[in-house]
Design an enzyme around this catalytic site. Structure first.
Site, short mmCIF file in Angstrom:
data_model
loop_
_atom_site.label_atom_id
_atom_site.label_comp_id
_atom_site.label_asym_id
_atom_site.label_seq_id
_atom_site.Cartn_x
_atom_site.Cartn_y
_atom_site.Cartn_z
N ARG A 6 79.42 -44.61 14.60
CA ARG A 6 78.77 -44.98 13.35
C ARG A 6 79.85 -45.34 12.34
O ARG A 6 80.91 -44.71 12.30
CB ARG A 6 77.90 -43.84 12.82
CG ARG A 6 76.61 -43.63 13.60
CD ARG A 6 75.65 -44.80 13.41
NE ARG A 6 74.36 -44.59 14.04
CZ ARG A 6 74.02 -45.07 15.23
NH1 ARG A 6 74.90 -45.76 15.95
NH2 ARG A 6 72.80 -44.87 15.72
N GLU A 30 77.50 -52.06 6.76
CA GLU A 30 76.44 -52.75 7.53
C GLU A 30 75.16 -52.93 6.72
O GLU A 30 74.78 -52.03 5.98
CB GLU A 30 76.11 -51.93 8.79
CG GLU A 30 77.21 -51.87 9.81
CD GLU A 30 76.79 -51.04 11.03
OE1 GLU A 30 75.58 -50.92 11.31
OE2 GLU A 30 77.68 -50.50 11.70
N HIS A 90 77.75 -54.57 15.39
CA HIS A 90 76.94 -53.46 15.88
C HIS A 90 76.08 -53.90 17.07
O HIS A 90 74.85 -53.74 17.09
CB HIS A 90 76.05 -52.88 14.77
CG HIS A 90 75.62 -51.46 15.03
ND1 HIS A 90 75.34 -50.56 14.04
CD2 HIS A 90 75.41 -50.79 16.20
CE1 HIS A 90 74.99 -49.41 14.56
NE2 HIS A 90 75.02 -49.51 15.89
#
Length: 313
Positions: free
Chosen positions: A233, A262, A280
């Site tokens: 993450r 993000e 991602h």
């Protein structure tokens, strides 16, 4: 009126159709954007029984409170950091995820990022297209034989370690405690692992407990010949600290599939050609996404049949 299934993450039409066909007794409400989610809860919250989401989107306690009949929340993929699991469990709401559905894909991508970062593949591709020949470029180091330090040796971390064995890479890892039956070297200190490793690979869960776990001190320990790879993450890595370390030469480079900004790109890193970025997608492949959809359907069927979820949280 039918109960509702609220789907909060992006789906292709074929997968939405698969869900609708799997649960014909439900009205499926597709709301992948934040404003759509808000509108859907406002209009249909009273009859939402199940929610499909992902870890980065999550589901808050405040949202759950507006869905009084909510009984099941499932994350597609392994992550669930933004689902308020404690609230859900305290209110009898079952919570599941897609653990194991995209592990192979993530492990493959992690190796790709590592090779691309260490071997300088992206920057050499740009140089080649600009007409630069190898004699004008620095020699990229081997990947084979480098020490791989894995932060979070869970299922995905173990699959990455398995792949690293083919590159003759010694593997060390840092978890809260050693894993039973694992022969890799255990480090009870993240700093010690970073100092030992040539490549530090982040595979730990996200959330408040791991926020900025990879900071200036850890990057300094990794050192000027070290590389960072993150497929976990974005919140785990201090983006500004990484940018400063790469720019000053205190680490050699990085490969990131996730970042704090993000879905916006990490502005601090865009000018650094020693950093390889992907949007991602480590867990995204036709096979992995289909596995995730199938797992959600299996979890929801188990719930409706009064059986334990396939992958409960």
């Amino acid at each position: 009126m039918k109960p509702a299934l609220l789907v909060l993450n992006l789906q292709v039409p074929a997968h939405l159709q698969q869900m609708e066909q799997s649960f014909p007794d439900f009205d499926m409400i597709y709301a992948p954007e934040a404003d759509q989610c808000e509108a859907a809860i406002a209009a249909h919250g009273a009859r939402v029984l199940c929610v499909c989401t992902i870890g980065s989107t999550g589901l808050s306690a405040a949202q759950m409170q507006r869905m009084p009949k909510l009984s099941l929340v499932c994350a597609m993929g392994a992550g669930y950091e933004n689902i308020d699991v404690a609230y859900a469990k305290a209110h009898g709401i079952a919570v599941g995820n897609g653990a194991g559905t995209n592990d192979e894909c993530v492990a493959d991508h992690a190796m790709g990022l590592m090779i691309a970062a260490v071997r300088g593949i992206v920057r050499y591709d740009k140089a080649t297209r600009a007409g630069t020949w190898r004699s004008a470029l620095p020699l990229p180091p081997n990947v084979s034989g480098k020490r791989l330090g894995i932060v979070g040796l869970g299922t995905i971390g173990a699959k990455i370690a398995k792949r690293a064995a083919a590159f003759d890479m010694p593997v060390g890892y840092h978890n809260r405690k050693p894993r039973e039956g694992v022969s890799h070297q255990y480090f009870d200190s993240l700093l010690a692992l970073a100092a030992w490793a040539d490549v530090l690979l982040v595979a730990t869960p996200g959330g408040a407990g791991t926020s900025h776990l990879i900071n200036t001190e850890v990057l300094n320990a990794l050192g000027e010949k070290g590389f960072l790879v993150n497929i976990a993450r974005g919140s785990v890595v201090d983006t500004q600290a990484l940018a400063d370390a790469v720019r000053s030469g205190r680490v050699a480079g990085a490969g990131l599939d996730v970042y704090e900004s993000e879905p916006l790109p990490p502005q601090e890193l865009l000018e650094l050609d020693a950093v390889v970025l992907t949007p991602h997608v480590a867990g995204w492949s036709p096979e992995a996404v289909q596995n995730s959809v199938d797992r959600f359907i299996a979890n929801m069927r188990c719930y409706l049949d009064g059986q334990p979820l396939v992958s409960p949280i």
